[in-house]
Design a protein around this motif. Structure first.
Motif, PDB file in Angstrom:
ATOM      1  N   VAL A 158       0.739  -1.011  -0.166  1.00 43.96           N
ATOM      2  CA  VAL A 158       0.041  -0.099  -0.095  1.00 43.96           C
ATOM      3  C   VAL A 158       0.505   1.009  -0.359  1.00 43.96           C
ATOM      4  O   VAL A 158       1.090   2.089  -0.571  1.00 43.96           O
ATOM      5  CB  VAL A 158      -0.355  -0.267   1.445  1.00 43.96           C
ATOM      6  N   LEU A 159       1.845   0.872   0.445  1.00 45.35           N
ATOM      7  CA  LEU A 159       2.461   2.365   0.933  1.00 45.35           C
ATOM      8  C   LEU A 159       3.056   2.747  -0.012  1.00 45.35           C
ATOM      9  O   LEU A 159       3.853   4.163  -0.498  1.00 45.35           O
ATOM     10  CB  LEU A 159       3.950   2.308   2.055  1.00 45.35           C
ATOM     11  N   TYR A 160       4.176   1.356  -1.244  1.00 37.50           N
ATOM     12  CA  TYR A 160       4.153   1.454  -2.859  1.00 37.50           C
ATOM     13  C   TYR A 160       3.723   2.257  -3.280  1.00 37.50           C
ATOM     14  O   TYR A 160       3.684   3.181  -4.197  1.00 37.50           O
ATOM     15  CB  TYR A 160       5.080   0.254  -2.854  1.00 37.50           C
ATOM     16  N   PHE A 161       2.437   1.870  -3.289  1.00 38.29           N
ATOM     17  CA  PHE A 161       1.214   2.218  -4.500  1.00 38.29           C
ATOM     18  C   PHE A 161       1.000   3.787  -3.914  1.00 38.29           C
ATOM     19  O   PHE A 161       1.281   4.542  -5.300  1.00 38.29           O
ATOM     20  CB  PHE A 161      -0.364   1.239  -4.098  1.00 38.29           C
ATOM     21  N   LEU A 162       1.222   4.053  -2.712  1.00 38.12           N
ATOM     22  CA  LEU A 162       1.018   5.985  -2.784  1.00 38.12           C
ATOM     23  C   LEU A 162       1.733   6.355  -3.382  1.00 38.12           C
ATOM     24  O   LEU A 162       2.015   7.659  -3.792  1.00 38.12           O
ATOM     25  CB  LEU A 162       0.647   6.564  -1.158  1.00 38.12           C
ATOM     26  N   LEU A 163       3.516   5.808  -2.800  1.00 32.68           N
ATOM     27  CA  LEU A 163       4.780   6.634  -3.404  1.00 32.68           C
ATOM     28  C   LEU A 163       4.175   6.866  -5.164  1.00 32.68           C
ATOM     29  O   LEU A 163       4.325   7.994  -5.335  1.00 32.68           O
ATOM     30  CB  LEU A 163       5.815   6.020  -3.010  1.00 32.68           C
ATOM     31  N   TYR A 164       3.915   5.716  -5.718  1.00 30.67           N
ATOM     32  CA  TYR A 164       4.411   5.566  -7.332  1.00 30.67           C
ATOM     33  C   TYR A 164       3.094   6.375  -8.079  1.00 30.67           C
ATOM     34  O   TYR A 164       2.856   6.735  -8.738  1.00 30.67           O
ATOM     35  CB  TYR A 164       4.431   3.790  -7.503  1.00 30.67           C
ATOM     36  N   ALA A 165       1.771   5.658  -7.158  1.00 29.40           N
ATOM     37  CA  ALA A 165       0.300   6.888  -7.566  1.00 29.40           C
ATOM     38  C   ALA A 165       0.817   8.476  -7.732  1.00 29.40           C
ATOM     39  O   ALA A 165       0.741   9.132  -8.598  1.00 29.40           O
ATOM     40  CB  ALA A 165      -0.778   6.361  -6.841  1.00 29.40           C
ATOM     41  N   THR A 166       1.665   8.844  -6.462  1.00 26.38           N
ATOM     42  CA  THR A 166       2.221  10.286  -6.871  1.00 26.38           C
ATOM     43  C   THR A 166       2.843  10.092  -7.340  1.00 26.38           C
ATOM     44  O   THR A 166       2.624  11.608  -8.227  1.00 26.38           O
ATOM     45  CB  THR A 166       3.180  10.394  -4.920  1.00 26.38           C
ATOM     46  N   ALA A 167       3.830   9.952  -7.511  1.00 27.49           N
ATOM     47  CA  ALA A 167       4.685  10.290  -8.607  1.00 27.49           C
ATOM     48  C   ALA A 167       4.862  10.223  -9.796  1.00 27.49           C
ATOM     49  O   ALA A 167       4.643  11.067 -10.998  1.00 27.49           O
ATOM     50  CB  ALA A 167       6.058   9.858  -8.317  1.00 27.49           C
ATOM     51  N   TYR A 168       3.345   9.349  -9.919  1.00 29.93           N
ATOM     52  CA  TYR A 168       2.844   9.307 -11.791  1.00 29.93           C
ATOM     53  C   TYR A 168       1.837  10.207 -12.238  1.00 29.93           C
ATOM     54  O   TYR A 168       1.536  11.087 -12.854  1.00 29.93           O
ATOM     55  CB  TYR A 168       2.248   8.019 -11.572  1.00 29.93           C
ATOM     56  N   TYR A 169       0.615  10.082 -11.190  1.00 26.45           N
ATOM     57  CA  TYR A 169      -0.084  11.106 -11.343  1.00 26.45           C
ATOM     58  C   TYR A 169      -0.525  12.639 -11.329  1.00 26.45           C
ATOM     59  O   TYR A 169      -0.348  13.338 -12.213  1.00 26.45           O
ATOM     60  CB  TYR A 169      -1.289  11.079 -10.811  1.00 26.45           C
ATOM     61  N   VAL A 170       1.186  13.314 -10.601  1.00 25.77           N
ATOM     62  CA  VAL A 170       1.256  14.829 -10.208  1.00 25.77           C
ATOM     63  C   VAL A 170       2.086  14.346 -12.495  1.00 25.77           C
ATOM     64  O   VAL A 170       1.708  15.474 -12.330  1.00 25.77           O
ATOM     65  CB  VAL A 170       2.752  14.893  -9.620  1.00 25.77           C
TER      66      VAL A 170
END
Length: 316
Positions: A56-68
């Motif tokens: 879940v923490l990896y998802f939050l990191l990667y989603a933040t990097a990608y979607y921004v």
């Protein structure tokens, strides 16, 4: 090299904007600064190793990097309609979920303890760690390609997200790999290099199976090389070749920032260089519609460093 410059020039003509690239560079710099100042991945995210929240923490990191990064591209190119595109959300979420599960996968630890009653734990752990991507990345993306892709696009791409080899660009990729040989040779004489390579370590696996050690070393190296396949398949294949149906050339830049974030557990120099390497490989994958060039470079460099370290150790 002319083909390389031609592809880069064509891509920049259609995608480059000073404000967009400066904003993306600042965003990547902010991510790098936060990670390496607070040691975000190693000290915090990895402290949850083996627990469900790890993915879940990896998802939050990667989603933040990608979607921004996607937002920056859609804003400066005035393509905010992308955010209302169901196919964009489906593709991006599949990619994020797959890679987050892959990054936070730890079942191979239990498998290694149970395999042969744990007598070859270390060898099994490293091999299964590199092979678990078959379940977490390759199989889900293949099922998406087989059953979901025709529904989204009325047809599937000509091959499995760039997995079919193409002759275009292979000579260039081979040249780029050849240029790395002197650098790898030089690095192999450095003490720090030999502390990290070869990644293969002497285990009792060859004694357990009663085979020469080169056999278990070869099995390990094949598993080690395989781990670069799902990385190229997801980042250059699914996120560039596949996502280009929605974002066009804009698929490259967000992929690059996310690709950089998966190197947050590595040295700073490696994380920074991944921005440039990821961009180059993304542009070439988009041009050739194949990920084989990236595979050739990645696996070639990885095995080149392993071979160089083996030779250095053998000469001592």
């Amino acid at each position: 090299m002319k083909a390389l410059w031609h592809d880069l020039r064509d891509h920049l003509r259609t995608d480059f904007r000073v404000d967009l690239y400066v904003a993306t560079a600042l965003w990547a710099t902010l991510l790098l600064s936060v990670n390496f100042y607070f040691d975000l991945e190693d000290a915090y995210i990895d402290s949850f190793q083996g627990k469900p929240i790890w993915s879940v923490l990896y998802f939050l990191l990667y989603a933040t990097a990608y979607y921004v990064s996607v937002w920056l591209w859609t804003y400066f190119h005035q393509r905010l309609d992308i955010w209302r595109n169901r196919a964009f959300w489906l593709r991006s979420l599949v990619a994020l979920i797959c890679y987050s599960i892959y990054a936070g996968f730890y079942a191979h630890n239990t498998w290694s303890l149970e395999l042969f009653d744990g007598q070859i734990y270390l060898f099994a752990y490293h091999c299964l760690h590199n092979l678990q991507s078959i379940l977490t990345i390759v199989l889900p993306l293949f099922l998406f390609y087989k059953f979901v892709e025709p529904y989204l696009s009325q047809s599937r791409p000509g091959n499995f997200y760039g997995m079919a080899p193409k002759r275009k660009g292979l000579v260039l990729y081979a040249l780029l790999l050849a240029l790395m040989i002197p650098l790898i040779t030089w690095a192999s004489f450095q003490p720090d290099f030999l502390q990290s390579y070869p990644t293969y370590r002497d285990t009792n696996a060859n004694e357990f199976f009663n085979v020469p050690e080169w056999v278990t070393a070869l099995i390990y190296e094949l598993c080690y090389g395989w781990d670069f396949v799902p990385t190229e398949l997801l980042f250059r294949g699914f996120l560039v070749i596949g996502m280009s149906r929605i974002l066009g050339p804009g698929a490259v830049l967000p992929m690059v920032v996310w690709y950089c974030s998966i190197h947050f557990g590595r040295p700073l120099g490696e994380a920074i260089s991944s921005l440039f390497g990821g961009y180059l490989l993304g542009v070439l994958a988009l041009s050739t519609r194949s990920i084989w060039g990236g595979l050739l470079i990645h696996i070639g460099i990885a095995w080149g460093m392993e071979i160089a370290a083996f030779l250095q150790n053998a000469s001592r």
